[in-house]
Design an enzyme around this catalytic site. Structure first.
Site, PDB file in Angstrom:
ATOM      1  NE  ARG A 126      24.598  18.815  44.651  1.00 51.69           N
ATOM      2  CZ  ARG A 126      23.405  19.228  44.215  1.00 51.69           C
ATOM      3  NH1 ARG A 126      22.533  19.724  45.067  1.00 51.69           N
ATOM      4  NH2 ARG A 126      23.104  19.191  42.945  1.00 51.69           N
ATOM      5  CG  ASP A 173      28.721  11.976  40.741  1.00 52.41           C
ATOM      6  OD1 ASP A 173      28.217  13.056  41.092  1.00 52.41           O
ATOM      7  OD2 ASP A 173      29.887  11.856  40.304  1.00 52.41           O
ATOM      8  CE1 TYR A 204      31.704  10.041  48.148  1.00 52.67           C
ATOM      9  CE2 TYR A 204      32.988  11.833  49.075  1.00 52.67           C
ATOM     10  CZ  TYR A 204      31.832  11.376  48.464  1.00 52.67           C
ATOM     11  OH  TYR A 204      30.818  12.243  48.168  1.00 52.67           O
ATOM     12  NE  ARG A 227      32.617   7.961  38.931  1.00 51.34           N
ATOM     13  CZ  ARG A 227      31.699   8.393  38.063  1.00 51.34           C
ATOM     14  NH1 ARG A 227      30.816   9.317  38.453  1.00 51.34           N
ATOM     15  NH2 ARG A 227      31.662   7.925  36.847  1.00 51.34           N
TER      16      ARG A 227
END
Lengths: 264, 264
Positions: free
Chosen positions: B50, B52, B110, B198
Site C-alpha cells: 500500500r 503512500d 523498493y 522513507r
C-alpha cells in the site's frame, strides 16, 4: 566573456527551443533566468540544437556573451534557483576562445525511445518514451538504418527550406534494447535538418513492425523527396543527449569551417 | 476465479494506493477500470504494497476475484484503454490456486533514487528522483545500512499503530551509483511498516552528507522509538519495484503462514 551553458529540459510543456511570441519556449525561460541573475535587460543565447515542440534535451549546449563583472558567484546555483523545474542548468563556465555553441559543434547525438510491449510501458517515463502497439524487429530496423548512414541528400526526410541544403553526414543510426527492454535509437550526425530524426524514426517504425522491408528505407532515401507514406514520429520520444566539440585549440577554426560550409 | 494484475503508476498525482473518500487514489482508478471492463458494480482489489501519497510503483501486484464468464477477451488491452496514462497494467491473468497478492508475498523491493550533484539533475526524472544539494558518501551510507539489515524491531523508523508489531526482517539495504550516476538504494524486506523506507532513507541521508556518523544509524535503531532528528525522506524518490512470490505449489501455505504471523 562568453559563457558555455550545458542544460537539460523536459520538452513536454514547451513549444520547443526557439523564442516564439506568446508561447512558452526553453530559450525564453533560459533568457529570463539569465537576465534576472546577470541583471541585464536582454541576452542573446545561441544553442547547439534547436529542438522542436515536445522534444527533450539532456545535453543541450548554449552560449551567451556577458560582461565579466556582471557574473555573480555561484552562477549555476543562482540560475537553477530562478529556473522552473522542467529546465536545469547542469554546468556553466567560461567558454574556451573561439567557442560557438552552434558552429563549433562536431556532432549532435539524439536518442529515440520506444516501448513496444505492454510489459515495458512505464508511467514514470511516459513523457519521453513512445508507446508502440506492435513489437519491433530490431534486426530489421538496423538493416534498414545501415542503408541510411553516411553522406547523403536527406531531402526525403527533411522539411524543405528555401536556399538550405539537405545534405548531411549521418554518422550513426542504430537500434538496441535498453537494459529495461526499450527499443532505443542512437542517431548522430554533423547536423540535422528540420524534423529529420523524427522522419527517419517514422520510416524505420514501418520497417520494424513489418509493414515495409528494410530495402524500402533505401528506396525512400534515394527518391530524394518527401514521401507521404513516411510519417514523422511523435516528438516526445526524442531527446537531444549530447553535443560534441573539438579540443579547445581547434574551437575557432571548426566554427569558421562550419560557417563557411553552411553559407556556401 | 482470481485475477493477478501487475501494474505500474506514477504516484505524483495520486493520494497513494488506498481508497480515500474524495481523493484520487490508484485503487479507485483501477477499481473503476475493472468495473467498466468487467461490467460490475463493485470490485474488491487487494494489493501487495500500500504505497503512500507520491510514491510510485513499477511492480505493484493486485488480486481481485471475478466471475470467469465476466472476463472479456484482450483484458490487458481493454484495461489500459480505460485507465489514465499515469496507471498502466503490465500483465494480467488467472492467479495460481491459493494466491493472495498481500499474504502470499515473500518480499517487497523498493528503490530510492537521489541526484546529489547538479550535473546529475535530469528534468525528465524529476518526479521520481530526489534532488539533494550536498554530495553523498555511498560508502558511509552502506556502512550505516549494514547495521540496519536483519531481523529487528524497527519502531525507530515506523509510525506506531496500536496493536501492530514493528518487528520486520530487512533482507537488503544497500546503496550504489546507477549508470547515470544517481545514488540508488535497494531496500528489500518481508514487509514494511508505515513510512519505514522513507525514515530509513532520511536517517541514511544524514550519514551520507556527513552530518552523522554511520554508527549513529545503529544507535537510532536500538533506541527503539522514533527520534525527532530522523526526518522522513520525500515520497517522490521512492518506487515499489518488485514483489516476489513463492512457486505456485507453495502459494496457499505461504499465505496461511503470513496471515497467522500478522494476526498473532
Amino acid at each position: 566573456m562568453r559563457l558555455r551553458i550545458e542544460c537539460a529540459y523536459d520538452g513536454t510543456d514547451f513549444h520547443g527551443w526557439a523564442t516564439q511570441p506568446g508561447l512558452r519556449t526553453v530559450q525564453d525561460v533560459l533568457n529570463h533566468a539569465l537576465m534576472t541573475v546577470l541583471r541585464r535587460e536582454s541576452v542573446a543565447t545561441v544553442c547547439a540544437g534547436r529542438t522542436d515542440a515536445g522534444v527533450h534535451a539532456r545535453g543541450q549546449v548554449v552560449h551567451v556573451d556577458v560582461d565579466r563583472d556582471q557574473v555573480p558567484p555561484h552562477l549555476l546555483r543562482r540560475l537553477n534557483g530562478v529556473l522552473p523545474a522542467d529546465v536545469r542548468v547542469r554546468d556553466v563556465g567560461e567558454a574556451p576562445p573561439g567557442f560557438d555553441a552552434r558552429f563549433s559543434a562536431l556532432w549532435r547525438r539524439y536518442a529515440y525511445r520506444i516501448a513496444d510491449d505492454p510489459a515495458l510501458v512505464d508511467p514514470l517515463t511516459r513523457h519521453h518514451v513512445l508507446v508502440w502497439s506492435r513489437p519491433l524487429d530490431i534486426d530489421a530496423m538496423n538493416e534498414a538504418s545501415a542503408l541510411l548512414v553516411g553522406h547523403h541528400d536527406f531531402a526525403s526526410f527533411c522539411r524543405r527550406r528555401e536556399g538550405a541544403t539537405t545534405i548531411r553526414t549521418l554518422l550513426d543510426l542504430s537500434w538496441s534494447r535498453s537494459p529495461a527492454g526499450l527499443a532505443e535509437a542512437t542517431v548522430r550526425a554533423d547536423a540535422f535538418c528540420h524534423s529529420m530524426v523524427r522522419a527517419l524514426v517514422g520510416c524505420l517504425l514501418a520497417v520494424g513492425d513489418g509493414r515495409e522491408s528494410p530495402e524500402w528505407a533505401g528506396r525512400i532515401l534515394h527518391a530524394g523527396r518527401r514521401d507521404p507514406s513516411v510519417t514523422v514520429a511523435h516528438p516526445h520520444g526524442l531527446t537531444l543527449e549530447e553535443v560534441a566539440y573539438p579540443a579547445d585549440a581547434e574551437m575557432a577554426s571548426r566554427a569558421t569551417t562550419t560557417r563557411a560550409r553552411r553559407d556556401g
